[in-house]
Enzyme design. Structure first.
Site, short mmCIF file in Angstrom:
data_model
loop_
_atom_site.label_atom_id
_atom_site.label_comp_id
_atom_site.label_asym_id
_atom_site.label_seq_id
_atom_site.Cartn_x
_atom_site.Cartn_y
_atom_site.Cartn_z
N ALA A 10 -26.34 -26.79 -9.07
CA ALA A 10 -25.58 -27.28 -10.23
C ALA A 10 -26.45 -27.73 -11.39
CB ALA A 10 -24.66 -28.41 -9.80
N GLU A 32 -35.70 -21.78 -5.67
CA GLU A 32 -34.69 -22.30 -4.75
C GLU A 32 -35.17 -22.09 -3.32
OE1 GLU A 32 -31.88 -23.67 -2.52
OE2 GLU A 32 -31.79 -24.02 -4.70
N CYS A 42 -18.93 -28.94 -2.81
CA CYS A 42 -17.77 -29.78 -2.53
C CYS A 42 -16.64 -29.00 -1.85
CB CYS A 42 -17.25 -30.41 -3.82
SG CYS A 42 -18.44 -31.52 -4.61
N VAL A 80 -40.98 -25.67 -3.03
CA VAL A 80 -42.07 -26.35 -3.74
C VAL A 80 -42.50 -27.56 -2.93
CG1 VAL A 80 -42.71 -27.60 -5.83
CG2 VAL A 80 -41.26 -25.56 -5.99
N ASP A 282 -28.69 -34.75 -8.17
CA ASP A 282 -28.72 -35.68 -7.05
C ASP A 282 -30.09 -36.26 -6.77
OD1 ASP A 282 -26.09 -34.97 -6.88
OD2 ASP A 282 -26.21 -34.04 -4.90
N ASN A 304 -23.85 -31.41 -12.93
CA ASN A 304 -23.61 -30.41 -13.98
C ASN A 304 -23.84 -30.98 -15.37
OD1 ASN A 304 -22.39 -27.63 -13.07
ND2 ASN A 304 -21.60 -29.13 -11.63
N TYR A 425 5.34 -40.20 -21.09
CA TYR A 425 6.49 -40.59 -20.28
C TYR A 425 7.57 -39.52 -20.33
CZ TYR A 425 11.16 -42.39 -19.46
OH TYR A 425 12.45 -42.51 -19.04
N TRP A 433 7.27 -47.47 -18.22
CA TRP A 433 5.99 -48.16 -18.16
C TRP A 433 5.17 -47.48 -17.06
CZ3 TRP A 433 4.29 -51.86 -21.47
CH2 TRP A 433 5.24 -52.52 -22.24
#
Length: 444
Positions: A10, A32, A42, A80, A282, A304, A425, A433
């Site tokens: 990401a 990668e 996810c 790496v 992350d 992202n 609404y 409300w």
């Protein structure tokens, strides 16, 4: 200009695409360590449950697209293990042939993500013990599930643990969760977590709270038992979901500045303390707008956004990452669980005096067919009445309310200002409300 990006998911590929779009003929190399690029982690639990037909559906862009369409030197199975910021090089190994590589860079982005935590439990190498992080993880799990598995035990009651519990129940397994704390989903307050416990039990999930795993036992190399500090639990399969740790261990010999848990500290431009080195996702910190300090909340939304910001800044287009409010949401059987901002524990840790507004209401007009109950909890500063955090649990309408509350946190709104909001609404969608406003009017 030579750009090197460590990490092909990401944050890394969001940055790469900004470089492609904003610089003519850039030289971009992405490294990668796995075999897949740019996929939705996810969504992995829902492949197990059969709600998503295959892992292929989770891949946003495959590696060939990056190579052929965008002319990125996108490498797979390149891990790496060293960066030299004086020589401006990145080094590691090709995992397919074990050959060492070294690549020069002008600008470097570290987007290595986070790895599942696997405590050093005796027997953890037995077959049938899994983590949930990558597409290969899910393929291994699915292969295991095809071998007459009946009982599955999940260690950890966080988001991944809960999602996996639901999806394993959906395919007919007997499921248990072991959690060393006294509640599931510790990002929620205890009073809200009781709703989660009730939902788990309603769907036949066995809960072992306040229990710590000690070891595993098995036969013929396959897990069969889990030993906790209280008992022995029979199982056919184990999923470890006790958290994630930033994948930054290979950087320990650098002069990078790190957060307490190993995440790389970055500024609002995603810049590290080292020249021409950025970090995102992350493996990096996120600035928490409510706490007003760095935090580490590893989510795909943040990865992202941070990747996009990093990529723009790497090509000289100034862009700020405005921070996070700690918003997250989860489907757990018939309930949706959501939170934003701070919970009571976090407020107490900051030493703030606070008040609570909480209660049950309906997600739409009560006279309209099939209204669902919502449980809401809002925490606000006692002196200023500024909103500090909120939690919402219910069957319907949770996502709408948590996003309103997240926006309120982003703009430092007070409880009174929430009451004044002009929210949509119509009877099929809301009461005259909104539930947020109903609770404020009831209790203030």
């Amino acid at each position: 200009m030579k750009y090197v990006i460590i990490g092909g998911d990401a944050a890394g590929m969001s940055a790469a695409m900004q470089i492609v779009r904003n610089e003519d003929n850039p030289t971009i190399t992405t490294l990668e360590r796995g075999g897949y690029y740019s996929y939705a982690q996810c969504g992995l639990p829902y492949v197990v449950g059969g709600h998503i037909p295959s892992t292929e559906k989770l891949i946003a862009r495959d590696v060939e697209t990056f190579r052929e369409k965008y002319k990125i030197d996108a490498r797979t199975y390149h891990e790496v293990n060293q960066i030299d910021t004086n020589e401006k090089t990145v080094s590691g190994f090709n995992l397919k042939n074990n050959e060492r590589f070294t690549i020069e860079y002008d600008k470097l982005l570290i987007a290595t993500g986070a790895d599942p935590v696997i405590p050093n439990w005796k027997g953890r190498d037995l077959k049938g013990i899994h983590t949930i992080k990558t597409i290969p993880d899910i393929k291994d799990l699915q292969e295991n599930l095809s071998q007459h598995v009946k009982k599955a035990t999940i260690i950890g009651g966080g988001y991944i643990g809960l999602e996996m519990a639901e999806n394993l129940v959906d395919i007919g397994l007997e499921v248990a969760i072991i959690e060393q704390q006294n509640q599931l989903a510790t990002i929620f307050d205890e009073d809200m977590a009781n709703l989660i416990h009730d939902e788990a039990k309603k769907h036949g999930v066995h809960l072992y709270l306040n229990e710590s795993v000690q070891s595993f036992e098995g036969a013929d190399g396959v897990v069969q038992k889990i030993n906790t500090n209280q008992q022995q639990i029979d199982t056919d399969l184990v999923i470890i979901a006790v958290g994630a740790r930033p994948n930054t261990g290979f950087l320990k010999d650098t002069d990078l500045h790190f957060f307490a848990n190993g995440a790389i500290i970055v500024d609002a431009y995603m810049k590290t303390n080292l020249e021409d080195v950025w970090a995102a996702g992350d493996c990096a910190t996120q600035f928490h707008r409510v706490k007003q300090k760095n935090d580490h909340i590893p989510l795909g939304t943040h990865a992202n956004k941070q990747g996009r910001v990093a990529g723009l800044n790497m090509v000289g287009i100034p862009r700020l990452f405005k921070g996070v409010t700690g918003t997250s949401i989860l489907k757990f059987f018939d309930l949706t669980l959501a939170r934003t901002g701070l919970n009571e524990t976090e407020v107490q840790q900051l030493g703030l005096k606070y008040e609570i507004i909480s209660g049950e209401t309906l997600h739409i007009a009560g006279y309209y067919p099939d209204p669902k109950r919502l449980q809401l909890k809002m925490i606000y500063d006692k002196a200023t009445t500024r909103l500090l955090g909120a939690q919402v649990i219910g069957e319907e309408g949770v996502d709408k309310r948590i996003d309103v509350l997240s926006v309120a946190l982003h703009h430092n709104m007070t409880v009174a200002e929430l009451e004044d909001l002009d929210l949509a609404y119509a009877p099929p969608y809301n009461g005259v409300w909104d539930p947020i406003q109903q609770l404020i009017r009831r209790q203030r």
